[in-house]
Motif scaffolding. Structure first.
Motif, mmCIF file in Angstrom:
data_model
loop_
_atom_site.group_PDB
_atom_site.id
_atom_site.type_symbol
_atom_site.label_atom_id
_atom_site.label_comp_id
_atom_site.label_asym_id
_atom_site.label_seq_id
_atom_site.Cartn_x
_atom_site.Cartn_y
_atom_site.Cartn_z
ATOM 1 N N LEU A 4 0.823 -1.211 0.000
ATOM 2 C CA LEU A 4 0.000 0.000 0.000
ATOM 3 C C LEU A 4 0.861 1.266 0.000
ATOM 4 C CD1 LEU A 4 -2.822 -1.065 2.485
ATOM 5 C CD2 LEU A 4 -2.847 -1.114 -0.015
ATOM 6 N N VAL A 5 2.000 1.216 0.684
ATOM 7 C CA VAL A 5 2.905 2.366 0.668
ATOM 8 C C VAL A 5 3.439 2.609 -0.739
ATOM 9 C CG1 VAL A 5 5.129 3.253 1.478
ATOM 10 C CG2 VAL A 5 3.559 2.194 3.099
ATOM 11 N N MET A 6 3.861 1.531 -1.410
ATOM 12 C CA MET A 6 4.375 1.680 -2.781
ATOM 13 C C MET A 6 3.269 2.120 -3.729
ATOM 14 S SD MET A 6 7.219 -1.277 -3.458
ATOM 15 C CE MET A 6 7.899 -0.308 -4.789
ATOM 16 N N LYS A 7 2.077 1.599 -3.561
ATOM 17 C CA LYS A 7 0.950 2.008 -4.412
ATOM 18 C C LYS A 7 0.696 3.511 -4.296
ATOM 19 C CE LYS A 7 -3.338 1.699 -3.092
ATOM 20 N NZ LYS A 7 -3.963 3.005 -3.454
ATOM 21 N N THR A 8 0.677 3.988 -3.055
ATOM 22 C CA THR A 8 0.455 5.413 -2.828
ATOM 23 C C THR A 8 1.561 6.249 -3.452
ATOM 24 O OG1 THR A 8 -0.648 4.875 -0.746
ATOM 25 C CG2 THR A 8 0.054 7.155 -1.047
ATOM 26 N N PHE A 9 2.794 5.768 -3.364
ATOM 27 C CA PHE A 9 3.916 6.500 -3.958
ATOM 28 C C PHE A 9 3.787 6.550 -5.475
ATOM 29 C CE2 PHE A 9 8.090 7.036 -5.752
ATOM 30 C CZ PHE A 9 8.682 7.987 -4.940
ATOM 31 N N PHE A 10 3.472 5.418 -6.102
ATOM 32 C CA PHE A 10 3.338 5.382 -7.559
ATOM 33 C C PHE A 10 2.205 6.288 -8.034
ATOM 34 C CE2 PHE A 10 5.263 0.864 -7.676
ATOM 35 C CZ PHE A 10 6.538 1.401 -7.735
ATOM 36 N N GLU A 11 1.144 6.388 -7.253
ATOM 37 C CA GLU A 11 0.025 7.257 -7.624
ATOM 38 C C GLU A 11 0.431 8.721 -7.633
ATOM 39 O OE1 GLU A 11 -3.752 4.580 -5.948
ATOM 40 O OE2 GLU A 11 -2.915 6.231 -4.754
ATOM 41 N N GLY A 12 1.494 9.064 -6.893
ATOM 42 C CA GLY A 12 1.949 10.451 -6.849
ATOM 43 C C GLY A 12 2.854 10.842 -7.999
ATOM 44 N N ILE A 13 3.277 9.878 -8.811
ATOM 45 C CA ILE A 13 4.112 10.192 -9.977
ATOM 46 C C ILE A 13 3.228 10.778 -11.074
ATOM 47 C CG2 ILE A 13 5.596 9.212 -11.770
ATOM 48 C CD1 ILE A 13 6.514 7.134 -9.786
ATOM 49 N N PRO A 14 3.581 11.917 -11.642
ATOM 50 C CA PRO A 14 2.737 12.554 -12.664
ATOM 51 C C PRO A 14 2.426 11.614 -13.826
ATOM 52 C CG PRO A 14 4.468 14.052 -11.968
ATOM 53 C CD PRO A 14 4.778 12.722 -11.336
ATOM 54 N N ALA A 15 1.153 11.492 -14.131
ATOM 55 C CA ALA A 15 0.738 10.604 -15.222
ATOM 56 C C ALA A 15 1.243 11.089 -16.575
ATOM 57 C CB ALA A 15 -0.785 10.492 -15.238
ATOM 58 N N GLU A 16 1.524 12.399 -16.681
ATOM 59 C CA GLU A 16 1.999 12.953 -17.959
ATOM 60 C C GLU A 16 3.327 12.340 -18.397
ATOM 61 O OE1 GLU A 16 -0.885 15.600 -16.071
ATOM 62 O OE2 GLU A 16 0.982 14.663 -15.382
ATOM 63 N N LEU A 17 4.164 11.985 -17.410
ATOM 64 C CA LEU A 17 5.450 11.373 -17.751
ATOM 65 C C LEU A 17 5.245 10.033 -18.450
ATOM 66 C CD1 LEU A 17 7.521 12.098 -14.505
ATOM 67 C CD2 LEU A 17 7.728 13.226 -16.723
ATOM 68 N N GLU A 18 4.345 9.241 -17.922
ATOM 69 C CA GLU A 18 4.086 7.934 -18.517
ATOM 70 C C GLU A 18 3.368 8.080 -19.863
ATOM 71 O OE1 GLU A 18 2.657 4.872 -15.808
ATOM 72 O OE2 GLU A 18 3.037 6.202 -14.111
ATOM 73 N N GLU A 19 2.484 9.040 -19.960
ATOM 74 C CA GLU A 19 1.779 9.254 -21.227
ATOM 75 C C GLU A 19 2.747 9.689 -22.321
ATOM 76 O OE1 GLU A 19 -1.162 12.116 -20.255
ATOM 77 O OE2 GLU A 19 -2.428 10.714 -19.116
ATOM 78 N N PHE A 49 15.234 5.989 3.570
ATOM 79 C CA PHE A 49 14.199 5.454 4.448
ATOM 80 C C PHE A 49 13.246 6.552 4.910
ATOM 81 C CE2 PHE A 49 12.985 4.761 8.921
ATOM 82 C CZ PHE A 49 12.160 3.664 8.763
ATOM 83 N N VAL A 50 13.789 7.646 5.428
ATOM 84 C CA VAL A 50 12.962 8.743 5.927
ATOM 85 C C VAL A 50 12.167 9.370 4.793
ATOM 86 C CG1 VAL A 50 12.998 10.999 7.038
ATOM 87 C CG2 VAL A 50 14.545 9.199 7.817
ATOM 88 N N LYS A 51 12.825 9.647 3.665
ATOM 89 C CA LYS A 51 12.145 10.276 2.538
ATOM 90 C C LYS A 51 11.065 9.378 1.956
ATOM 91 C CE LYS A 51 13.121 12.394 -1.967
ATOM 92 N NZ LYS A 51 14.157 12.686 -2.974
ATOM 93 N N GLY A 52 11.351 8.095 1.837
ATOM 94 C CA GLY A 52 10.382 7.168 1.260
ATOM 95 C C GLY A 52 9.153 7.019 2.107
ATOM 96 N N VAL A 53 9.322 6.902 3.408
ATOM 97 C CA VAL A 53 8.169 6.766 4.290
ATOM 98 C C VAL A 53 7.303 8.017 4.251
ATOM 99 C CG1 VAL A 53 7.440 6.567 6.691
ATOM 100 C CG2 VAL A 53 9.243 5.091 5.827
ATOM 101 N N MET A 54 7.919 9.180 4.262
ATOM 102 C CA MET A 54 7.156 10.433 4.252
ATOM 103 C C MET A 54 6.398 10.610 2.941
ATOM 104 S SD MET A 54 7.412 11.753 7.152
ATOM 105 C CE MET A 54 6.650 13.330 6.761
ATOM 106 N N LEU A 55 7.063 10.307 1.824
ATOM 107 C CA LEU A 55 6.394 10.460 0.532
ATOM 108 C C LEU A 55 5.236 9.492 0.389
ATOM 109 C CD1 LEU A 55 9.428 10.996 -1.867
ATOM 110 C CD2 LEU A 55 7.724 12.677 -1.213
ATOM 111 N N GLY A 56 5.463 8.251 0.835
ATOM 112 C CA GLY A 56 4.403 7.262 0.736
ATOM 113 C C GLY A 56 3.247 7.561 1.660
ATOM 114 N N ALA A 57 3.481 8.393 2.694
ATOM 115 C CA ALA A 57 2.443 8.654 3.665
ATOM 116 C C ALA A 57 1.584 9.856 3.282
ATOM 117 C CB ALA A 57 3.068 8.907 5.039
#
Length: 290
Positions: free
Chosen positions: A156-171, A279-287
């Motif tokens: 769930l943490v990784m899912k939340t992080f991936f959702e924050g990546i701008p969709a325009e980059l993938e498009e 570790f600190v940055k990843g947890v905060m971004l995912g949260a």
């Protein structure tokens, strides 16, 4: 007068520093005590003289443990289990999380529900044992690495992080002809170093410290991880006589446990400083992203 320089703010900082220092001391005390015991004389430990500093400084017990081939066999097993299990867990968790991050995916809600369901309900110990035995995975590495390959919390943490990546980059990458796997490998993962490092740390520590699956599914001592060696040592199943020790070596029965604990936790303590910032940055971004 700025807010940072007001008396109330200064008092808060002082109290905050004192409280956090106290928390650090309380947290470090058990480990420092274990290190001191591992370097102390057996009689000083029995007399209760060892606290934060070694008493009767000696490396004899470290030499005693290092001379036990069973310890190093189990230690090697732990390294192999941890590396293989972490690699498999990261591949499966990353792929699953990336799929769940796509809001347009049909059946997305069902897939999330399946994952979340396992956080609260499981088949139980006996059905799991019957399943692992029926699949022929007893006394193999797969009994250790596969049943816990996906942590729903990490997912769930990784899912939340991936959702924050701008969709325009993938498009934009898709317009340039890049496949789904190419987008994941060349666009998404390079932007996800922080959360990946965090998940690697979570999984590695979990698998390194795990002992019960091996205790349950392994029957051969040469397949045990070092945590089971430590468990048997603490439970009294492993003594000096089991490694061919003489009467003198039996005096290390107390601080040999401390030495084994120190050697077991040392790799994690060595690796952690290098991934702490991720570790600190990843947890905060995912949260906070979602």
């Amino acid at each position: 007068m700025t807010v940072d320089r007001t008396p109330g703010r200064r008092l808060f900082r002082v109290v905050n520093a004192v409280v956090l220092a106290g928390v650090v001391l309380v947290t470090l005390y058990p480990f420092v005590n274990i290190v001191a015991r591992s370097l102390s004389d057996e009689f000083a430990i029995r007399a209760g003289k060892v606290n934060l500093l070694p008493v009767g400084f000696t490396f004899h017990t470290y030499g005693f443990v290092a001379s036990d081939p069973t310890f190093w066999t189990n230690y090697r097993n732990t390294v192999v289990y941890t590396v293989v299990a972490t690699a498999i867990a990261m591949i499966m968790t990353t792929c699953y999380a990336y799929v769940l991050s796509k809001r347009h995916l049909k059946g997305r809600t069902f897939l999330i529900g399946v994952a979340v369901f396992t956080m609260f309900f499981s088949g139980g110990l006996i059905p799991n044992y019957v399943l692992i035995s029926g699949l022929g995975m007893k006394d193999t590495i797969w009994a250790i690495v596969l049943p816990n390959a996906i942590s729903v919390f990490n997912l769930l943490v990784m899912k939340t992080f991936f959702e924050g990546i701008p969709a325009e980059l993938e498009e934009a990458a898709a317009i340039d002809g890049m496949s789904t796997y190419g987008i994941l490998l060349r666009i998404v993962l390079p932007l996800s170093k922080a959360v990946i490092a965090t998940m690697v740390l979570f999984y590695a520590v979990s698998f390194w410290n795990s002992w019960f699956p091996a205790f349950l599914y392994m029957t051969q001592s040469d397949l045990f991880p070092v945590t089971v060696y430590l468990r048997n040592l603490t439970a009294g199943a492993t003594t000096g006589t089991s490694v061919g020790a003489d009467a003198t070596d039996m005096t290390v029965a107390t601080n040999i446990k401390a030495v084994t604990m120190v050697l077991t936790v040392l790799p994690i303590l060595t690796i952690y400083p290098f991934v702490q910032r991720y570790f600190v940055k990843g947890v905060m971004l995912g949260a906070v992203k979602g």
